[in-house]
Motif scaffolding. Structure first.
Motif, PDB file in Angstrom:
ATOM      1  N   THR A 153       0.879  -1.127  -0.294  1.00  0.00           N
ATOM      2  CA  THR A 153      -0.035  -0.157  -0.030  1.00  0.00           C
ATOM      3  C   THR A 153       0.836   1.282  -0.022  1.00  0.00           C
ATOM      4  N   GLY A 154       0.218   2.554   0.039  1.00  0.00           N
ATOM      5  CA  GLY A 154       0.898   3.547  -0.134  1.00  0.00           C
ATOM      6  C   GLY A 154       0.200   4.815  -0.072  1.00  0.00           C
ATOM      7  N   SER A 155       0.524   5.985  -0.321  1.00  0.00           N
ATOM      8  CA  SER A 155      -0.100   7.461  -0.169  1.00  0.00           C
ATOM      9  C   SER A 155       0.032   7.854  -1.403  1.00  0.00           C
ATOM     10  N   PHE A 156      -0.789   8.434  -1.764  1.00  0.00           N
ATOM     11  CA  PHE A 156      -0.130   9.544  -2.952  1.00  0.00           C
ATOM     12  C   PHE A 156      -1.314  10.762  -2.888  1.00  0.00           C
ATOM     13  N   ARG A 157      -0.761  11.878  -2.375  1.00  0.00           N
ATOM     14  CA  ARG A 157      -2.072  13.565  -2.843  1.00  0.00           C
ATOM     15  C   ARG A 157      -0.838  14.243  -3.732  1.00  0.00           C
ATOM     16  N   PHE A 158      -1.727  14.706  -3.878  1.00  0.00           N
ATOM     17  CA  PHE A 158      -1.487  15.699  -5.118  1.00  0.00           C
ATOM     18  C   PHE A 158      -2.147  16.538  -5.905  1.00  0.00           C
ATOM     19  N   VAL A 159      -2.065  17.895  -5.936  1.00  0.00           N
ATOM     20  CA  VAL A 159      -2.973  18.916  -6.615  1.00  0.00           C
ATOM     21  C   VAL A 159      -1.411  20.447  -7.422  1.00  0.00           C
ATOM     22  N   GLY A 160      -2.412  20.271  -9.016  1.00  0.00           N
ATOM     23  CA  GLY A 160      -1.526  21.181  -9.286  1.00  0.00           C
ATOM     24  C   GLY A 160      -1.632  20.480 -11.424  1.00  0.00           C
ATOM     25  N   ASN A 161      -1.401  20.367 -11.951  1.00  0.00           N
ATOM     26  CA  ASN A 161      -0.681  20.668 -13.179  1.00  0.00           C
ATOM     27  C   ASN A 161      -0.178  19.650 -14.024  1.00  0.00           C
ATOM     28  N   ASP A 162       0.932  19.938 -13.472  1.00  0.00           N
ATOM     29  CA  ASP A 162       2.267  18.972 -13.760  1.00  0.00           C
ATOM     30  C   ASP A 162       2.355  17.634 -13.198  1.00  0.00           C
ATOM     31  N   PHE A 163       1.469  16.667 -13.502  1.00  0.00           N
ATOM     32  CA  PHE A 163       1.363  15.634 -13.418  1.00  0.00           C
ATOM     33  C   PHE A 163       2.308  14.419 -13.170  1.00  0.00           C
ATOM     34  N   GLU A 164       3.698  14.851 -14.376  1.00  0.00           N
ATOM     35  CA  GLU A 164       5.157  13.809 -14.017  1.00  0.00           C
ATOM     36  C   GLU A 164       5.367  14.049 -12.753  1.00  0.00           C
ATOM     37  N   VAL A 165       5.486  15.667 -12.556  1.00  0.00           N
ATOM     38  CA  VAL A 165       6.165  15.571 -11.004  1.00  0.00           C
ATOM     39  C   VAL A 165       5.347  14.942  -9.746  1.00  0.00           C
ATOM     40  N   GLY A 166       4.654  15.011  -9.654  1.00  0.00           N
ATOM     41  CA  GLY A 166       4.003  14.601  -8.788  1.00  0.00           C
ATOM     42  C   GLY A 166       3.786  12.997  -8.661  1.00  0.00           C
ATOM     43  N   PHE A 167       4.103  12.392 -10.104  1.00  0.00           N
ATOM     44  CA  PHE A 167       3.948  11.268  -9.865  1.00  0.00           C
ATOM     45  C   PHE A 167       5.424  10.682  -9.721  1.00  0.00           C
ATOM     46  N   ASP A 168       6.740  11.079 -10.135  1.00  0.00           N
ATOM     47  CA  ASP A 168       7.850  10.888 -10.076  1.00  0.00           C
ATOM     48  C   ASP A 168       8.527  10.699  -8.931  1.00  0.00           C
ATOM     49  N   THR A 169       7.745  11.947  -7.842  1.00  0.00           N
ATOM     50  CA  THR A 169       7.684  11.685  -6.200  1.00  0.00           C
ATOM     51  C   THR A 169       7.045  10.761  -5.815  1.00  0.00           C
ATOM     52  N   PHE A 170       5.732  10.299  -6.600  1.00  0.00           N
ATOM     53  CA  PHE A 170       4.922   9.192  -5.485  1.00  0.00           C
ATOM     54  C   PHE A 170       5.865   7.674  -5.812  1.00  0.00           C
ATOM     55  N   MET A 171       6.241   8.100  -6.790  1.00  0.00           N
ATOM     56  CA  MET A 171       7.098   7.066  -6.680  1.00  0.00           C
ATOM     57  C   MET A 171       8.399   6.102  -6.246  1.00  0.00           C
ATOM     58  N   ASN A 172       9.639   8.074  -5.872  1.00  0.00           N
ATOM     59  CA  ASN A 172      10.370   7.930  -5.077  1.00  0.00           C
ATOM     60  C   ASN A 172       9.838   7.679  -3.851  1.00  0.00           C
ATOM     61  N   SER A 173       8.887   8.130  -3.025  1.00  0.00           N
ATOM     62  CA  SER A 173       8.452   7.707  -1.766  1.00  0.00           C
ATOM     63  C   SER A 173       7.952   6.714  -1.806  1.00  0.00           C
ATOM     64  N   SER A 174       7.598   6.174  -2.576  1.00  0.00           N
ATOM     65  CA  SER A 174       7.196   4.106  -2.676  1.00  0.00           C
ATOM     66  C   SER A 174       8.092   3.273  -2.402  1.00  0.00           C
ATOM     67  N   ARG A 175      10.187   3.596  -3.473  1.00  0.00           N
ATOM     68  CA  ARG A 175      10.151   2.953  -3.232  1.00  0.00           C
ATOM     69  C   ARG A 175       9.886   2.459  -4.846  1.00  0.00           C
ATOM     70  N   LEU A 176       9.656   2.945  -5.843  1.00  0.00           N
ATOM     71  CA  LEU A 176       9.092   2.361  -7.560  1.00  0.00           C
ATOM     72  C   LEU A 176      10.348   3.357  -8.408  1.00  0.00           C
ATOM     73  N   TYR A 177       9.909   2.776  -9.011  1.00  0.00           N
ATOM     74  CA  TYR A 177      10.827   3.064 -10.979  1.00  0.00           C
ATOM     75  C   TYR A 177       9.132   2.789 -11.080  1.00  0.00           C
ATOM     76  N   VAL A 178       9.891   3.795 -12.112  1.00  0.00           N
ATOM     77  CA  VAL A 178       8.524   3.447 -14.042  1.00  0.00           C
ATOM     78  C   VAL A 178       9.433   3.698 -15.115  1.00  0.00           C
ATOM     79  N   ASN A 179       9.634   3.062 -16.116  1.00  0.00           N
ATOM     80  CA  ASN A 179      10.024   3.275 -17.297  1.00  0.00           C
ATOM     81  C   ASN A 179       8.776   3.150 -18.217  1.00  0.00           C
ATOM     82  N   LYS A 180       8.761   5.020 -18.795  1.00  0.00           N
ATOM     83  CA  LYS A 180       7.910   5.973 -20.249  1.00  0.00           C
ATOM     84  C   LYS A 180       8.693   5.142 -20.966  1.00  0.00           C
ATOM     85  N   ASN A 181       6.778   5.066 -21.780  1.00  0.00           N
ATOM     86  CA  ASN A 181       7.498   4.908 -23.643  1.00  0.00           C
ATOM     87  C   ASN A 181       6.625   5.119 -24.107  1.00  0.00           C
TER      88      ASN A 181
END
Length: 670
Positions: free
Chosen positions: A58-86
Motif C-alpha cells: 500500500t501507499g499514500s499519494f496526495r497531489f494537486v496541480g498541473n504538472d502531473f509527471e513531477v507529482g507522479f515521479d515524487t510518488f514513485m520515489n517515496s514508494s521505492r518504485l521506478y517507472v519506465n516511460k514509453n
C-alpha cells in the motif's frame, strides 16, 4: 488539400498541448493498494500505466496541480518504485535496469534474489541459471558495471553462493562447506509460556523449517488449553523456494500470531490463512495466487439502488471485480474473496438507502433559473423539472430534503423591479430669412409690459415630476418654451421592468415606397413591384441592474432617425434618412435623474406664397410673392428618473445561519 489537413492536425495537436498544460489534477489516496492507485491515475490521465509482478503493498499519494509527471515521479520515489516511460505505456516496477556505454546499472528495492535474476535475464545478453536461491529481501544499487562484474557483486549478497562463468552463460551455485551447513547439534529452539500468557521465543543457529515445526508442536501441547490456543490455526504449509536459517533471535510476543509473523518477517516471508491453513509464502505472486483461488461467485441483492450504479461504487471502493448484472436490475454477481465480500456488504449498507420523491413549489423563480444558478450544496442529478413550470421534484432522504429547502430559500426570492419615468422633449431652434411686401402694425397693450407671472399648467400635468427632479427654475423655463412652441413633448410615460432585463421604448413612423429603376431610354421610372420600408422616429433600450447596496446601474441606448423628402419618383432613389445614436451607462441611487442630449437634427426648407394670377405678371408679380427660407435645428433630449420598487435586503441572520451550517458540514467531512 493535404497541406490544409496537415495544418488542421497541427492546430488540434497544439490545442491538445494547451489543454494538457491547463488541466489540473487532484488526487488523495491514503494507505491504498498501490495497484489501485495506479489504475485510478491511469483513468484520469489517459496514460496506460502497468505494474509488473514486483509491485505490491500500500501507499499514500496526495497531489494537486498541473504538472502531473513531477507529482507522479515524487510518488514513485517515496514508494521505492521506478517507472519506465514509453510512448505507448508506462511500466512501474521495484527494479530498474539500464544499459549505457559504460555498462549496466541496477537498482532494486525489497526484492528476492530470484526476482532480481529473473529481471536481469531479460536484459543481459548471456543466459543466467541458478540453484535454489535464498529468500531474503535485498536492496541493490549498482552503476556502470560490466555484465560479469555486475553478477559477481550481486552474488556477494547471496550468502553461501558463487557465480560460475560458463561457455553458455553464468550459473549461481552453492558453495561447498558454506556457512549454510550449520552445526545443528549446537542449535537451540525454545518456546516458553511466561507471565500474563505471553510467549518467550529464544532461537539460536536453527533451520527455519525446524523452528516452524517446533512452534506448532508447542502450540498443540495439551497443557495449554486456553481460548486463544483453541482458536489458533494448527495446520500449516511452507511454500518457500529454499531453506533459510535463523542464527539468533530472542523476543517476547503477546500472541501465537505475533510469534509466527515475527519469525516469517525475519526471513522475508508472509503468512496467509486460507481454508484454516497457514501458508508461508515467499513473494507477492504466490500470495495473489492463493487469494484468487479462494474467490467465489456471490449474489448481492439491492433494494433501492440499481445494480449498474452500485457496480461503479464497488469499482471505486473495492477495486475492479468480475461482475454480472442480473436482468432484474437490482441484483448483481461478484467474484470475491472473503475480505472483498465483507467490504461489499458494508458498502451496501452505506449506499442502498431508500430515497423518497418530494415536490417543491418555487415562489418567485422558474425551475430553469434554479438549475442555471443552482446552489453548490445541491446535487443537480437529484432535481428534475415538474410539468407546471413552477415546481420541481427532489429525490433523496428526508434530511437531504430539509437541507435542499434551506438552500433553495436563499435563491428563491422576488425579482427586484425598476421603474423609469421617461420624458422626451424636442427643442426647436429656427432661423428665418423672410422677404415680404406685407406690412402689419399692432397696438401694444399695457398687460404686455407687466405680465411676468408664470403658470406651470402643462408642466404639472407631466407624468415625470420635473419640479422635484430638476427644480422650479427648470420647470418655469420649460413651461415658457412649451407655450412659445419652441419645445414639443415627444413622450411622457413610465416604463416598468425587472433588474437584469432589457426595456424597450419605440415611437416611430414607417414609410413604405415602391422600389424602382430609371429606364435609360425613356428616363421614366420602372417599378419592380417590391415594397420597402423606412422607419423613422426614436428608439430607446434600457438595461437596468440593481446592486446589493441598492444602487441602480443603467445602460441606455437612444437612437433618433429622421426621414428626408421622397425623391423616389424623380430620381429612382429611396428617401434619405439621418440617424443619431447615443449610448451611456450611469450608476446612481433611486430617484437620481439621467439626462441624454446630443441628438441634434438639422433641416432646411423653402416656402413661397403668392397671389393667384397677379403674381404671374412679369416684374409686377414679384410684388405679390412671399418667399421664406427656414433653417430648422432640433435637439431631442431624454430625461430618465429610475426608481427601485419593493427592494428588500436579505436577512443577515439567515445568511449567518446558512454560513454556519455550511462550515459545520465541511468540518464533518474532513
Amino acid at each position: 488539400m493535404k497541406k490544409k489537413n496537415s495544418c488542421f492536425c497541427f492546430f488540434l495537436f497544439f490545442l491538445g498541448i494547451l489543454w494538457g498544460q491547463n488541466q489540473k489534477y487532484s488526487w488523495d489516496f491514503s494507505d491504498c493498494d498501490i495497484k489501485d492507485i495506479l489504475f485510478a491515475v491511469s483513468l484520469d490521465t489517459g496514460i496506460s500505466i502497468v505494474a509488473d509482478d514486483t509491485v505490491s503493498g500500500t501507499g499514500s499519494f496526495r497531489f494537486v496541480g498541473n504538472d502531473f509527471e513531477v507529482g507522479f515521479d515524487t510518488f514513485m520515489n517515496s514508494s521505492r518504485l521506478y517507472v519506465n516511460k514509453n510512448d505507448d505505456f508506462w511500466v512501474v516496477s521495484k527494479c530498474k535496469i539500464t544499459e549505457s556505454e559504460n555498462g549496466f546499472s541496477l537498482d532494486a528495492y525489497d526484492l528476492t534474489p530470484f526476482q532480481i535474476l529473473e529481471k536481469l535475464s531479460k536484459v543481459l545478453k548471456n543466459p543466467i541459471t541458478y540453484d535454489s536461491l535464498p529468500s531474503n529481501v535485498l536492496n541493490i544499487h549498482f552503476k556502470d558495471l560490466s555484465e560479469e562484474k555486475l553478477l559477481e557483486k550481486l552474488c556477494m549478497y547471496f550468502s553461501g553462493y558463487e557465480v560460475l562463468k560458463k561457455d553458455n552463460g553464468f550459473h549461481f551455485a552453492k558453495k561447498k562447506n558454506s556457512s549454510r551447513d550449520f552445526d545443528f547439534a549446537s542449535s537451540d529452539i525454545k518456546f516458553e509460556l511466561v507471565e500474563n500468557n505471553k510467549i518467550l521465543v529464544d532461537i539460536k543457529n536453527a533451520n527455519f523449517s525446524d523452528v516452524i515445526n517446533s512452534f506448532f508442536d508447542f502450540v498443540n501441547k495439551d497443557c495449554f488449553d486456553d481460548f486463544e490456543k483453541r482458536s489458533f490455526v494448527k495446520n500449516f504449509c511452507i511454500m518457500t523456494s529454499s531453506e533459510n536459517n535463523i542464527q539468533r533471535t530472542s523476543f517476547v510476543a503477546n500472541s501465537y500470531n505475533d510469534v509466527l509473523n515475527n519469525l516469517c518477517a525475519q526471513n522475508g516471508f508472509e503468512c496467509l490463512i486460507v481454508d484454516d491453513i497457514y501458508y508461508i509464502v515467499t513473494n507477492s505472486r504466490t500470495k495473489e495466487q492463493l487469494l484468487s483461488e479462494k474467490r467465489t461467485w456471490k449474489k448481492y441483492q439491492l433494494n433501492y439502488l440499481k445494480a449498474e450504479k452500485f457496480v461503479s461504487y464497488v469499482n471505486k471502493k473495492v477495486g475492479q471485480l468480475e461482475q454480472i448484472v442480473l436482468p432484474d436490475d437490482f441484483s448483481v454477481l461478484f467474484l470475491v474473496s472473503e475480505n472483498q465480500d465483507y467490504e461489499i456488504k458494508n458498502l451496501i449498507n452505506d449506499v442502498d438507502i431508500k430515497n423518497e420523491t418530494y415536490l417543491l413549489t418555487l415562489k418567485y423563480i422558474t425551475p430553469q433559473e434554479l438549475l442555471k444558478f443552482l446552489p453548490p450544496n445541491i446535487d443537480k442529478n437529484s432535481i428534475s423539472v415538474a410539468d407546471d413550470n413552477s415546481c420541481i421534484y427532489f429525490k433523496g432522504t428526508e434530511q437531504a430534503y430539509q437541507n435542499v429547502c434551506k438552500e433553495i430559500a436563499l435563491c428563491d426570492r422576488p425579482a427586484q423591479r425598476i421603474s423609469y419615468d421617461l420624458l422626451i422633449l424636442q427643442y426647436d431652434e429656427s432661423s428665418e430669412n423672410l422677404w415680404s411686401s406685407n406690412i402689419g402694425v399692432n397696438k401694444l397693450s399695457l398687460g404686455d409690459r407687466s405680465n411676468a407671472s408664470v403658470m406651470l399648467g402643462s408642466v404639472m400635468n407631466f407624468n415625470l415630476n420635473v419640479v422635484s427632479a430638476f427644480g422650479l427654475n427648470f420647470a418655469a423655463n420649460l413651461q415658457s418654451s412649451i407655450e412659445e412652441n419652441k419645445t414639443q413633448v415627444y413622450a411622457d410615460t413610465t416604463l416598468h421592468g425587472v433588474s437584469g432585463k432589457q426595456i424597450n421604448f419605440q415611437n416611430t413612423n414607417t414609410y413604405r415606397y415602391r422600389d424602382n429603376n430609371i429606364d435609360p431610354e425613356t428616363g421614366k421610372p420602372i417599378y419592380s413591384g417590391v415594397t420597402r420600408e423606412i422607419v423613422s422616429g426614436i428608439k430607446i433600450d434600457i438595461l437596468g441592474r440593481v446592486s446589493g447596496n441598492g444602487m441602480i446601474t443603467s445602460t441606455v441606448t437612444a437612437s433618433v432617425t429622421r426621414q428626408g423628402l421622397d425623391t423616389s419618383s424623380s430620381t429612382g432613389n429611396p428617401p434619405p434618412t439621418t440617424e443619431k445614436i447615443v449610448t451611456t451607462e450611469v450608476c446612481g441611487k433611486s430617484g437620481e435623474a439621467v439626462v441624454l442630449s446630443g441628438l441634434i437634427q438639422n433641416a432646411e426648407s423653402d416656402d413661397e406664397k403668392r397671389v393667384p394670377l397677379i403674381s404671374k405678371i412679369p416684374l409686377l408679380g414679384k410684388l405679390f410673392k412671399n418667399k421664406n427660407k427656414l433653417k430648422q435645428n432640433s435637439q431631442m433630449v431624454i430625461y430618465l428618473v429610475p426608481h427601485l420598487e419593493n427592494y428588500e435586503k436579505v436577512d443577515e441572520e439567515d445568511i449567518e445561519l446558512w454560513a454556519q451550517n455550511r462550515l459545520e458540514q465541511f468540518l464533518e467531512n474532513l
